[in-house]
Scaffold this motif. Structure first.
Motif, short mmCIF file in Angstrom:
data_model
loop_
_atom_site.label_atom_id
_atom_site.label_comp_id
_atom_site.label_asym_id
_atom_site.label_seq_id
_atom_site.Cartn_x
_atom_site.Cartn_y
_atom_site.Cartn_z
N LEU A 69 0.80 -1.22 0.00
CA LEU A 69 0.00 0.00 0.00
C LEU A 69 0.84 1.28 0.00
O LEU A 69 0.30 2.37 0.21
N SER A 70 2.12 1.16 -0.24
CA SER A 70 3.01 2.33 -0.13
C SER A 70 2.60 3.49 -1.03
O SER A 70 2.85 4.66 -0.69
N HIS A 71 1.97 3.21 -2.15
CA HIS A 71 1.55 4.28 -3.06
C HIS A 71 0.16 4.81 -2.71
O HIS A 71 -0.25 5.85 -3.24
N GLN A 72 -0.57 4.11 -1.84
CA GLN A 72 -1.93 4.52 -1.49
C GLN A 72 -2.02 5.17 -0.11
O GLN A 72 -3.01 5.80 0.20
N VAL A 73 -1.00 4.98 0.73
CA VAL A 73 -1.04 5.49 2.11
C VAL A 73 0.08 6.49 2.32
O VAL A 73 1.23 6.24 1.95
N GLU A 74 -0.27 7.62 2.92
CA GLU A 74 0.71 8.66 3.21
C GLU A 74 0.65 8.98 4.71
O GLU A 74 -0.41 9.31 5.24
N PHE A 75 1.78 8.85 5.39
CA PHE A 75 1.90 9.22 6.80
C PHE A 75 2.38 10.67 6.84
O PHE A 75 3.50 10.96 6.43
N LEU A 76 1.55 11.57 7.35
CA LEU A 76 1.85 13.00 7.28
C LEU A 76 2.51 13.55 8.54
O LEU A 76 2.92 14.70 8.55
N GLY A 77 2.60 12.78 9.60
CA GLY A 77 3.23 13.27 10.81
C GLY A 77 2.23 13.88 11.77
O GLY A 77 1.03 13.65 11.68
N GLY A 78 2.75 14.67 12.70
CA GLY A 78 1.98 15.20 13.81
C GLY A 78 1.10 16.38 13.49
O GLY A 78 0.74 16.64 12.33
N LYS A 79 0.78 17.12 14.53
CA LYS A 79 -0.22 18.19 14.46
C LYS A 79 0.11 19.27 13.44
O LYS A 79 -0.79 19.84 12.84
N ALA A 80 1.38 19.56 13.23
CA ALA A 80 1.74 20.61 12.26
C ALA A 80 1.22 20.26 10.88
O ALA A 80 0.86 21.14 10.10
N SER A 81 1.15 18.96 10.56
CA SER A 81 0.67 18.54 9.25
C SER A 81 -0.84 18.59 9.13
O SER A 81 -1.38 18.43 8.05
N MET A 82 -1.53 18.80 10.24
CA MET A 82 -2.99 18.76 10.20
C MET A 82 -3.59 20.01 9.58
O MET A 82 -4.69 19.98 9.06
N MET A 83 -2.84 21.11 9.58
CA MET A 83 -3.37 22.33 8.99
C MET A 83 -3.74 22.08 7.53
O MET A 83 -2.94 21.63 6.75
N GLY A 84 -4.97 22.34 7.19
CA GLY A 84 -5.43 22.17 5.82
C GLY A 84 -5.84 20.76 5.47
O GLY A 84 -6.38 20.53 4.39
#
Length: 113
Positions: A69-84
């Protein structure tokens, strides 16, 4: 999110799922990843963004790769990435486990906006 009978990439193009929360084993995102692998067989254009961080991030990244699933799943990290990100998904995938604040069914579900 459950597969829709008869769904195809043409009838459900590029569905975007968003999961937000701490990456801890009690959240059960491992079940979400397993369910996503099944869903992709029916709707290959579905994508998942995971916003959050924690000790389960690395094991879930390994599981993501093992499930192909590497092309279908993206890990964006913590709260800073939540904006937007809060409005970027077609569906929200809540945690599926038990934590200090909520109790969820142990099967992945999604709510649409």
């Amino acid at each position: 999110m459950l597969p829709v009978p008869g769904a195809t990439a043409e009838t459900h193009p590029a569905a975007q799922l968003l999961a937000v929360g701490p990456l801890v084993s009690s959240k059960g995102y491992d079940l979400l990843l397993t369910a996503l692998a099944d869903l992709i067989r029916t709707v290959p254009t579905v994508r998942l963004r995971i916003v959050g961080d924690g000790p389960s991030r690395k094991p879930w990244q390994v599981q993501t790769a093992r499930l192909g699933l590497s092309h279908q799943v993206e890990f964006l990290g913590g709260k800073a990435s939540m904006m937007g990100q809060q409005h970027s998904g077609d569906s929200c995938a809540p945690g599926t486990g038990i934590d200090d604040h909520t109790v969820h069914r142990r099967s992945p579900v999604g709510g649409t906006r």
